[in-house]
Design a protein around this motif. Sequence first.
Motif, PDB file in Angstrom:
ATOM      1  N   ALA A 181     -29.996 -33.773 -21.771  1.00 25.51           N
ATOM      2  CA  ALA A 181     -29.075 -32.659 -21.962  1.00 25.51           C
ATOM      3  C   ALA A 181     -29.004 -31.834 -20.691  1.00 25.51           C
ATOM      4  CB  ALA A 181     -29.526 -31.784 -23.128  1.00 25.51           C
ATOM      5  N   ARG A 182     -27.813 -31.405 -20.381  1.00 29.22           N
ATOM      6  CA  ARG A 182     -27.607 -30.482 -19.271  1.00 29.22           C
ATOM      7  C   ARG A 182     -26.708 -29.354 -19.762  1.00 29.22           C
ATOM      8  NH1 ARG A 182     -23.836 -31.209 -13.961  1.00 29.22           N
ATOM      9  NH2 ARG A 182     -24.380 -29.254 -12.946  1.00 29.22           N
ATOM     10  N   TYR A 183     -27.223 -28.138 -19.733  1.00 25.23           N
ATOM     11  CA  TYR A 183     -26.487 -26.942 -20.143  1.00 25.23           C
ATOM     12  C   TYR A 183     -26.246 -26.131 -18.880  1.00 25.23           C
ATOM     13  CZ  TYR A 183     -25.163 -23.195 -23.401  1.00 25.23           C
ATOM     14  OH  TYR A 183     -24.461 -22.258 -24.127  1.00 25.23           O
ATOM     15  N   TRP A 184     -24.996 -25.851 -18.565  1.00 26.10           N
ATOM     16  CA  TRP A 184     -24.724 -25.223 -17.280  1.00 26.10           C
ATOM     17  C   TRP A 184     -23.430 -24.429 -17.307  1.00 26.10           C
ATOM     18  CZ3 TRP A 184     -21.007 -27.500 -13.538  1.00 26.10           C
ATOM     19  CH2 TRP A 184     -20.289 -28.565 -14.081  1.00 26.10           C
ATOM     20  N   GLN A 185     -23.184 -23.760 -16.187  1.00 22.55           N
ATOM     21  CA  GLN A 185     -21.952 -23.024 -15.961  1.00 22.55           C
ATOM     22  C   GLN A 185     -21.336 -23.464 -14.644  1.00 22.55           C
ATOM     23  OE1 GLN A 185     -23.052 -18.821 -16.088  1.00 22.55           O
ATOM     24  NE2 GLN A 185     -21.826 -18.594 -17.942  1.00 22.55           N
ATOM     25  N   TYR A 186     -20.019 -23.495 -14.605  1.00 22.11           N
ATOM     26  CA  TYR A 186     -19.268 -23.709 -13.369  1.00 22.11           C
ATOM     27  C   TYR A 186     -18.743 -22.338 -12.956  1.00 22.11           C
ATOM     28  CZ  TYR A 186     -15.516 -25.386 -10.279  1.00 22.11           C
ATOM     29  OH  TYR A 186     -14.680 -25.611  -9.216  1.00 22.11           O
ATOM     30  N   PRO A 187     -19.186 -21.810 -11.802  1.00 24.67           N
ATOM     31  CA  PRO A 187     -18.834 -20.433 -11.435  1.00 24.67           C
ATOM     32  C   PRO A 187     -17.345 -20.140 -11.407  1.00 24.67           C
ATOM     33  CG  PRO A 187     -20.567 -21.270 -10.005  1.00 24.67           C
ATOM     34  CD  PRO A 187     -20.085 -22.436 -10.814  1.00 24.67           C
ATOM     35  N   GLU A 188     -16.530 -21.161 -11.135  1.00 25.08           N
ATOM     36  CA  GLU A 188     -15.086 -20.938 -11.072  1.00 25.08           C
ATOM     37  C   GLU A 188     -14.421 -20.980 -12.450  1.00 25.08           C
ATOM     38  OE1 GLU A 188     -13.781 -19.982  -8.288  1.00 25.08           O
ATOM     39  OE2 GLU A 188     -15.753 -20.200  -7.365  1.00 25.08           O
ATOM     40  N   LEU A 189     -15.221 -21.113 -13.493  1.00 30.73           N
ATOM     41  CA  LEU A 189     -14.694 -21.122 -14.854  1.00 30.73           C
ATOM     42  C   LEU A 189     -15.461 -20.063 -15.655  1.00 30.73           C
ATOM     43  CD1 LEU A 189     -12.491 -22.966 -16.094  1.00 30.73           C
ATOM     44  CD2 LEU A 189     -14.322 -24.294 -17.138  1.00 30.73           C
ATOM     45  N   GLY A 233     -16.726 -17.240 -18.225  1.00 30.02           N
ATOM     46  CA  GLY A 233     -16.577 -17.124 -19.669  1.00 30.02           C
ATOM     47  C   GLY A 233     -16.723 -18.421 -20.419  1.00 30.02           C
ATOM     48  N   VAL A 234     -17.237 -19.457 -19.740  1.00 33.18           N
ATOM     49  CA  VAL A 234     -17.369 -20.774 -20.371  1.00 33.18           C
ATOM     50  C   VAL A 234     -18.730 -21.372 -20.031  1.00 33.18           C
ATOM     51  CG1 VAL A 234     -16.437 -23.109 -20.549  1.00 33.18           C
ATOM     52  CG2 VAL A 234     -14.881 -21.174 -20.211  1.00 33.18           C
ATOM     53  N   ASP A 235     -19.456 -21.827 -21.039  1.00 26.61           N
ATOM     54  CA  ASP A 235     -20.656 -22.625 -20.837  1.00 26.61           C
ATOM     55  C   ASP A 235     -20.312 -24.079 -21.104  1.00 26.61           C
ATOM     56  OD1 ASP A 235     -21.941 -20.260 -20.382  1.00 26.61           O
ATOM     57  OD2 ASP A 235     -23.263 -20.362 -22.121  1.00 26.61           O
ATOM     58  N   LEU A 236     -21.111 -24.977 -20.528  1.00 27.64           N
ATOM     59  CA  LEU A 236     -20.874 -26.413 -20.650  1.00 27.64           C
ATOM     60  C   LEU A 236     -22.173 -27.111 -21.066  1.00 27.64           C
ATOM     61  CD1 LEU A 236     -18.999 -26.748 -17.250  1.00 27.64           C
ATOM     62  CD2 LEU A 236     -17.903 -26.859 -19.484  1.00 27.64           C
ATOM     63  N   LEU A 237     -22.061 -28.079 -21.963  1.00 29.13           N
ATOM     64  CA  LEU A 237     -23.210 -28.894 -22.362  1.00 29.13           C
ATOM     65  C   LEU A 237     -22.782 -30.351 -22.400  1.00 29.13           C
ATOM     66  CD1 LEU A 237     -26.091 -29.329 -23.580  1.00 29.13           C
ATOM     67  CD2 LEU A 237     -25.044 -28.987 -25.837  1.00 29.13           C
ATOM     68  N   HIS A 238     -23.526 -31.203 -21.684  1.00 34.15           N
ATOM     69  CA  HIS A 238     -23.336 -32.650 -21.757  1.00 34.15           C
ATOM     70  C   HIS A 238     -24.663 -33.224 -22.220  1.00 34.15           C
ATOM     71  CE1 HIS A 238     -22.225 -36.686 -19.586  1.00 34.15           C
ATOM     72  NE2 HIS A 238     -22.187 -36.775 -20.901  1.00 34.15           N
ATOM     73  N   ALA A 239     -24.677 -33.856 -23.383  1.00 32.95           N
ATOM     74  CA  ALA A 239     -25.954 -34.272 -23.957  1.00 32.95           C
ATOM     75  C   ALA A 239     -25.832 -35.562 -24.750  1.00 32.95           C
ATOM     76  CB  ALA A 239     -26.494 -33.170 -24.871  1.00 32.95           C
ATOM     77  N   HIS A 240     -26.963 -36.264 -24.825  1.00 36.99           N
ATOM     78  CA  HIS A 240     -27.128 -37.401 -25.728  1.00 36.99           C
ATOM     79  C   HIS A 240     -28.381 -37.136 -26.541  1.00 36.99           C
ATOM     80  CE1 HIS A 240     -27.408 -41.392 -27.404  1.00 36.99           C
ATOM     81  NE2 HIS A 240     -28.637 -41.526 -26.917  1.00 36.99           N
ATOM     82  N   TYR A 241     -28.228 -37.084 -27.867  1.00 39.80           N
ATOM     83  CA  TYR A 241     -29.335 -36.807 -28.762  1.00 39.80           C
ATOM     84  C   TYR A 241     -29.477 -37.936 -29.781  1.00 39.80           C
ATOM     85  CZ  TYR A 241     -28.952 -31.930 -27.110  1.00 39.80           C
ATOM     86  OH  TYR A 241     -28.902 -30.798 -26.341  1.00 39.80           O
TER      87      TYR A 241
END
Length: 282
Positions: free
Chosen positions: A7-15, A17-25
Amino acid sequence: MATGERARYWQYPELPGVDLLHAHYVRKAFARHTHETFVFAAITEGVEAFHYRDDLVYAGPGQIALVNPDTSHTGHAGVPEGWTYRTIYPDAGLIRSIAADTLALRGDVGFTDPVVDDPYAAQLVVGVHRAAEEGNALAADSLLRLVTARMLRSHGGRAGTPLAPRSAGARNAARARAVLEARMTDPPTLEQLAADLGTSPFALLRAFRDAYGMPPHTWLTDARVRRARRLLDAGTAPAEAAVAVGFTDQPHLTRHFARSVGVPPGAYQRARTYKTAGRRDP
């Protein structure tokens, strides 16, 4: 985290108000929790099952799980091989802005269906992630607005204005929530809380669950995690954040944080300060 899970939980500074999560569970199980943001989760492999309010629903490839702010839900694998998804968490202000800009909808908006079968929209969510990973701010912002407008047109609209609680049970639930919010680090027992409100423990338990989708102790854990996230965002060390919100220590926070957010608090905090575009998921 179980072998094979990532899992990677992150933010892109140019976006903002949005958090991002890419994960395999695979064996991951999210406890019942809420988000202050919206959730657009595009399933790319496998199946996710989750309780949405009182219903158990399933989302597979080409589908999007949609969760409104402050709506209780869980999450676990719907098939033995688990599930992979890319999720965006846009804050409510951003969604309201997009709704006003694209659909002339003013005020609070929301989505009516917890699972949407829309492969093109799922591709747009994946596209937001890939654009952010590549440092393409124009594409990331454009795709986010496109998928939000599409979801609002097909599966959302203006949210109704909440009515003030009318029943005695609803009023007691709201008062109990306020007490727990104020006494997060030293909450009363259910019996004490009910006595102070002039009701019985069981009646308060039932009213609270009816109002907020979970019993008081589960709501309190969720509220502590949410407050800890704000402290971590402000730079507070995880150990200090744990004590500040009422957990006994950092491992106690870590256990509940990972069951709600999907990653440990340290990884969450490091990812939120991620600044270099172009890095790929590990």
